[in-house]
Motif scaffolding. Structure first.
Motif, PDB file in Angstrom:
ATOM      1  N   PRO A  49     -16.549  19.304 -19.443  1.00 54.34           N
ATOM      2  CA  PRO A  49     -15.145  18.880 -19.351  1.00 54.34           C
ATOM      3  C   PRO A  49     -14.256  20.064 -18.991  1.00 54.34           C
ATOM      4  N   SER A  50     -13.060  19.774 -18.526  1.00 53.64           N
ATOM      5  CA  SER A  50     -12.148  20.830 -18.109  1.00 53.64           C
ATOM      6  C   SER A  50     -10.776  20.569 -18.709  1.00 53.64           C
ATOM      7  N   LYS A  51     -10.099  21.662 -19.098  1.00 52.72           N
ATOM      8  CA  LYS A  51      -8.716  21.511 -19.568  1.00 52.72           C
ATOM      9  C   LYS A  51      -7.856  20.993 -18.413  1.00 52.72           C
ATOM     10  N   ASN A  52      -8.198  21.392 -17.190  1.00 54.34           N
ATOM     11  CA  ASN A  52      -7.520  20.879 -15.997  1.00 54.34           C
ATOM     12  C   ASN A  52      -8.554  19.995 -15.305  1.00 54.34           C
ATOM     13  N   GLU A  53      -8.432  18.696 -15.509  1.00 54.66           N
ATOM     14  CA  GLU A  53      -9.537  17.797 -15.175  1.00 54.66           C
ATOM     15  C   GLU A  53      -9.975  17.868 -13.711  1.00 54.66           C
TER      16      GLU A  53
ATOM     17  N   GLY B 113      -5.139  35.826 -21.528  1.00 51.94           N
ATOM     18  CA  GLY B 113      -5.023  34.570 -20.784  1.00 51.94           C
ATOM     19  C   GLY B 113      -6.060  34.413 -19.686  1.00 51.94           C
ATOM     20  N   GLU B 114      -7.046  35.327 -19.652  1.00 48.60           N
ATOM     21  CA  GLU B 114      -8.134  35.183 -18.678  1.00 48.60           C
ATOM     22  C   GLU B 114      -8.968  33.957 -19.081  1.00 48.60           C
ATOM     23  N   ALA B 115      -9.262  33.093 -18.121  1.00 54.19           N
ATOM     24  CA  ALA B 115      -9.946  31.827 -18.450  1.00 54.19           C
ATOM     25  C   ALA B 115     -11.323  31.798 -17.810  1.00 54.19           C
ATOM     26  N   ILE B 116     -12.223  31.006 -18.396  1.00 48.66           N
ATOM     27  CA  ILE B 116     -13.584  30.897 -17.849  1.00 48.66           C
ATOM     28  C   ILE B 116     -13.736  29.586 -17.080  1.00 48.66           C
ATOM     29  N   VAL B 117     -14.538  29.643 -16.025  1.00 50.44           N
ATOM     30  CA  VAL B 117     -14.824  28.458 -15.213  1.00 50.44           C
ATOM     31  C   VAL B 117     -16.301  28.456 -14.829  1.00 50.44           C
ATOM     32  N   PHE B 118     -16.910  27.277 -14.794  1.00 48.08           N
ATOM     33  CA  PHE B 118     -18.308  27.069 -14.375  1.00 48.08           C
ATOM     34  C   PHE B 118     -19.320  27.900 -15.166  1.00 48.08           C
ATOM     35  N   PRO B 119     -19.172  28.041 -16.489  1.00 48.13           N
ATOM     36  CA  PRO B 119     -20.198  28.814 -17.198  1.00 48.13           C
ATOM     37  C   PRO B 119     -21.518  28.046 -17.245  1.00 48.13           C
TER      38      PRO B 119
ATOM     39  N   LEU C 229     -13.762  16.806  -9.450  1.00 46.00           N
ATOM     40  CA  LEU C 229     -12.973  15.607  -9.803  1.00 46.00           C
ATOM     41  C   LEU C 229     -13.134  15.136 -11.234  1.00 46.00           C
ATOM     42  N   GLY C 230     -13.748  15.918 -12.095  1.00 44.32           N
ATOM     43  CA  GLY C 230     -13.929  15.435 -13.467  1.00 44.32           C
ATOM     44  C   GLY C 230     -15.320  15.812 -13.920  1.00 44.32           C
ATOM     45  N   THR C 231     -15.899  15.007 -14.796  1.00 42.19           N
ATOM     46  CA  THR C 231     -17.171  15.367 -15.427  1.00 42.19           C
ATOM     47  C   THR C 231     -18.288  14.448 -14.933  1.00 42.19           C
ATOM     48  N   VAL C 232     -19.493  15.012 -14.877  1.00 42.67           N
ATOM     49  CA  VAL C 232     -20.677  14.247 -14.454  1.00 42.67           C
ATOM     50  C   VAL C 232     -20.887  13.024 -15.350  1.00 42.67           C
TER      51      VAL C 232
ATOM     52  N   ASN D 283     -13.871  24.067 -19.221  1.00 43.89           N
ATOM     53  CA  ASN D 283     -13.446  24.943 -18.129  1.00 43.89           C
ATOM     54  C   ASN D 283     -11.960  25.250 -18.306  1.00 43.89           C
ATOM     55  N   PHE D 284     -11.538  26.459 -17.997  1.00 41.91           N
ATOM     56  CA  PHE D 284     -10.146  26.927 -18.090  1.00 41.91           C
ATOM     57  C   PHE D 284      -9.718  27.268 -19.521  1.00 41.91           C
ATOM     58  N   GLU D 285     -10.670  27.324 -20.457  1.00 42.14           N
ATOM     59  CA  GLU D 285     -10.349  27.821 -21.792  1.00 42.14           C
ATOM     60  C   GLU D 285     -10.027  29.314 -21.650  1.00 42.14           C
ATOM     61  N   THR D 286      -8.974  29.749 -22.356  1.00 40.76           N
ATOM     62  CA  THR D 286      -8.534  31.142 -22.174  1.00 40.76           C
ATOM     63  C   THR D 286      -9.042  32.067 -23.276  1.00 40.76           C
ATOM     64  N   PHE D 287      -9.075  33.369 -22.964  1.00 39.26           N
ATOM     65  CA  PHE D 287      -9.522  34.401 -23.905  1.00 39.26           C
ATOM     66  C   PHE D 287      -8.475  35.510 -23.964  1.00 39.26           C
ATOM     67  N   SER D 288      -8.500  36.262 -25.078  1.00 38.45           N
ATOM     68  CA  SER D 288      -7.605  37.417 -25.185  1.00 38.45           C
ATOM     69  C   SER D 288      -8.282  38.622 -24.558  1.00 38.45           C
ATOM     70  N   LYS D 289      -7.453  39.560 -24.111  1.00 44.29           N
ATOM     71  CA  LYS D 289      -7.972  40.800 -23.520  1.00 44.29           C
ATOM     72  C   LYS D 289      -8.956  41.461 -24.476  1.00 44.29           C
TER      73      LYS D 289
END
Ligand SMILES: [Zn+2]
Length: 356
Positions: A181-185, A331-337, A241-244, A307-313
């Motif tokens: 899932p993604s915070k930004n779908e 505010g660095e975010a992760i995508v496609f882990p 476009l969303g989740t599998v 996806n788009f969950e953020t982390f602190s420096k």
């Protein structure tokens, strides 16, 4: 692999079908036709009463053309199922093809539909032997199921864009759904442009499609959208476009705006778009591309993280023998882990907000 190869072998040949019978099988459902039938000699052509012609170019690959198109007609590639389990885009493209074949809609443009990994669709697998979306490069020579498919797809895309008029818009939307899932779908990856300007008109189009999050890639890759962007100067995007979900279990109401805007793209000379300045988009620059180098590569966050969950420096994101990967910005975010990728492949991206 054997089972799926078995399914492939079980495909029926349509070579001896009359033009009429072949058309009626295609008209009943293009995806089912593509999964069940094959031919040694592709290239069957059909012309409909409404002036649209259709050409079968390969299993799951079909082109439409308006016989009286204007000089401003666009050349549009819509691809789906490059990962065979990503069903929502497959169902969206299948709907559009079925509507064209049954003359429910009529296109003003040249349109190429590609159903990518047909072999991995029946078993709902991302791929059979290797990730098809890492094989779009003139240099690749893999003879895996996906390697051969990528070679065929690239040749057809090359021919399609080579026959486009010089001034026509070239567009390629490669449609996917994400594993998690993604915070930004819905979001899109804008391939690396090697310094060329971003198209705000394209971003406004994506916004009209309800895709309001954009990742600006900053390096060459071997994805399908980068291939079309680099080799054919197409406005190309990987659109998530969303989740599998399994076939038939997608909530298609989530794709109403996407479907309506894509239909407008195909059926009207131009899409009515808002000004980019009025679109409320979240744009991110890729900050780190983290590849897996060792089998002990581990992600340091919960498996269910979006996806788009953020982390602190400074936060530890991933580690492996000899290396720790940390957030470099607040505010660095992760995508496609994905820690399960093959060694040498990308295990995740990190992104930071960017003002365009
Ligand atoms: Zn995908």
């Amino acid at each position: 692999m054997g089972v799926v190869n078995g399914m492939q072998l079980a495909k029926k040949s349509y070579e001896n079908y009359s033009h009429e019978n072949l058309l009626s099988v295609i008209q009943s459902d293009f995806l089912q036709f593509s999964l069940q039938y094959t031919s040694e000699n592709h290239g069957a052509e059909f012309t409909f009463d409404n002036g649209i012609s259709m050409c079968l170019l390969a299993d799951g690959i079909v082109a439409f053309n308006h016989n009286n198109k204007s000089p401003t007609s666009k050349s549009i590639v819509l691809s789906c199922g490059i990962h065979g389990n990503e069903t929502a885009p497959i169902e969206i493209c299948n709907q559009l093809v079925n509507d064209l074949v049954n003359q429910k809609i009529k296109t003003d443009h040249r349109v190429l539909f590609i159903f990518g990994n047909l072999d991995s669709m029946p078993s709902a697998q991302r791929f059979i032997e290797e990730n098809l979306n890492r094989l779009f490069s003139k240099e690749q020579s893999s003879t895996s199921i996906e390697g051969l498919r990528a070679t065929k797809i690239m040749r057809i895309v090359d021919d399609f864009f080579s026959a486009a008029s010089e001034t026509a818009d070239r567009i390629h939307y490669d449609l996917h759904t994400a594993i998690r899932p993604s915070k930004n779908e819905k979001f899109a990856v804008y391939p690396f442009l090697h310094g060329k300007p971003y198209s705000k008109q394209q971003l406004a189009f994506l916004s009209a499609c309800d895709v309001n999050t954009i990742l600006l890639s900053q390096s060459p890759t071997t994805t399908f959208s980068y291939y079309s962007s680099l080799n054919h100067n197409a406005n190309a995007f990987t659109v998530e476009l969303g989740t599998v979900m399994p076939f038939g279990q997608n909530d298609m109401s989530k794709f109403t705006a996407f479907m309506a805007t894509l239909t407008e793209l195909l059926t009207k000379p131009d899409v009515n778009l808002p000004d980019f300045g009025q679109c409320n988009m979240d744009i991110f620059n890729v900050n780190q591309v983290i590849n897996k180098h060792h089998s002990d590569f581990a992600l340091h966050f919960d498996d269910n993280i979006a996806n788009f969950e953020t982390f602190s420096k400074g936060a530890l994101i991933a580690s492996e023998t000899g290396c720790e990967y940390r957030a470099q910005h607040d505010g660095e975010a992760i995508v496609f882990p994905n820690a399960n990728v093959a060694i040498g492949q990308r295990a995740l991206l990190t992104v930071i907000p960017y003002a365009l």
